[in-house]
Scaffold this active site. Structure first.
Site, PDB file in Angstrom:
ATOM      1  N   THR A  95       0.844  -1.194   0.000  1.00 51.37           N
ATOM      2  CA  THR A  95       0.000   0.000   0.000  1.00 51.37           C
ATOM      3  C   THR A  95       0.876   1.239   0.000  1.00 51.37           C
ATOM      4  OG1 THR A  95      -1.717  -1.156   1.247  1.00 51.37           O
ATOM      5  CG2 THR A  95      -1.825   1.246   1.218  1.00 51.37           C
ATOM      6  N   LYS A 170      -7.709   1.556  -1.994  1.00 53.38           N
ATOM      7  CA  LYS A 170      -7.172   1.048  -0.727  1.00 53.38           C
ATOM      8  C   LYS A 170      -7.106   2.153   0.326  1.00 53.38           C
ATOM      9  CE  LYS A 170      -5.123  -1.617   2.300  1.00 53.38           C
ATOM     10  NZ  LYS A 170      -3.874  -2.348   2.098  1.00 53.38           N
ATOM     11  N   LYS A 238       1.119   5.051   8.185  1.00 57.72           N
ATOM     12  CA  LYS A 238       1.682   5.360   6.867  1.00 57.72           C
ATOM     13  C   LYS A 238       0.576   5.536   5.830  1.00 57.72           C
ATOM     14  CE  LYS A 238       2.652   1.936   4.497  1.00 57.72           C
ATOM     15  NZ  LYS A 238       1.948   1.040   3.520  1.00 57.72           N
TER      16      LYS A 238
END
Length: 284
Positions: A95, A170, A238
């Site tokens: 990701t 995502k 993150k």
């Protein structure tokens, strides 16, 4: 179709095992070789480098932590591009962000290499059970060609659109997971303060209107005191940072997401980033 897999961690290891069972896995690579050696015992080639792996396969899947790690695997010394031939397909299942996906795609295309961004959701449990959800960005013909590969470890595979759309989808998913987790943690804190039976509260949160996939996944672990990561808090921090970077660029107000980022930043600052995202209460 010969598939090589790079990154055999919490998610990548189980995903690679499903690919082996499905007959796709031809080679693996991991920085810590010990994680790759069990695959060698199964007859899978253990590569010396990403370049060595790329020479032997039609598709390279990499599942690493963040964009700089992807860049190192693909373009660094001994990287995939050094061993690639035109027509190779690279699938980034980590990701990062739509911007990075487009960056990788353009640089690989200059070398005749195809690219899909295909992050997953479902955590360690989904990886082990082969029930992940995959969100794919890139050419639709490539998506269709690799669909059997994705289905080896996924229950749902969604074609999101052009390159970058998998990562975009995502990030939406991660924002919702983060806010669900905050809701769960704060609800339990309130329940404790009110003296409620936590097992009964847990039943409510998994059968009533407040239920969600992430609560059903993480609440049982939380109640057992198991804070081990199915998905690390540092990784969610993150992901939220990428989402907020885009929101700020587009002048989009996402106050709850901004709060989530600050809470997960606190977890990381307290040295709790290697715990699961459900350990958020430790930051309060």
């Amino acid at each position: 179709m010969k598939v090589g897999f790079i990154g055999l961690g919490i998610m990548g290891g189980p995903m690679a095992r499903h690919l082996h069972k499905a007959g796709f896995l031809a080679a693996v690579y991991n920085r810590t070789r010990a994680k790759a050696e069990p695959f060698g015992k199964l007859g899978v080639y253990v590569a010396e480098s990403p370049a060595d792996l790329a020479k032997r396969v039609d598709v390279v899947i990499e599942m690493v932590s963040d964009a700089p790690d992807v860049e190192q695997v693909l373009f660094g010394p001994g990287g995939v591009v050094e061993g690639a031939r035109p027509g190779l397909v690279v699938v980034d299942m980590s990701t990062n962000s739509p911007d990075w996906a487009r960056n990788f795609a353009e640089r690989l295309a200059a070398r005749g290499i195809d690219f899909l961004d295909a992050p997953v959701t479902g955590g360690q449990k989904g990886a082990e059970e082969g029930t992940l959800t995959v969100m794919v960005g890139g050419r639709e013909d490539l998506f269709q060609r690799l669909l059997p590969v994705f289905k080896a470890f996924a229950k749902e595979v969604i074609y999101a659109g052009p390159v970058g759309y998998g990562q975009a989808m995502k990030l939406v998913n991660q924002v919702v997971i983060a806010l669900n987790t905050i809701a769960m943690v704060e609800g339990l804190r309130l329940a404790e303060a009110l003296g409620l039976d936590i097992d009964k509260v847990a039943r409510l949160l998994t059968v009533g209107a407040a239920r969600s996939g992430s609560i059903e996944l993480y609440l049982p672990k939380l109640l057992k005191g198991d804070l081990s990561p199915g998905f690390k808090a540092a990784h969610l921090k993150k992901d939220l940072a990428y989402a907020m970077e885009i929101a700020n660029r587009k002048s989009l107000s996402l106050p709850a997401s901004a709060l989530a980022l600050e809470l997960y930043k606190k977890m990381v600052e307290k040295g709790l980033g290697e715990l699961g995202i459900h350990a958020l209460g430790k930051a309060y």
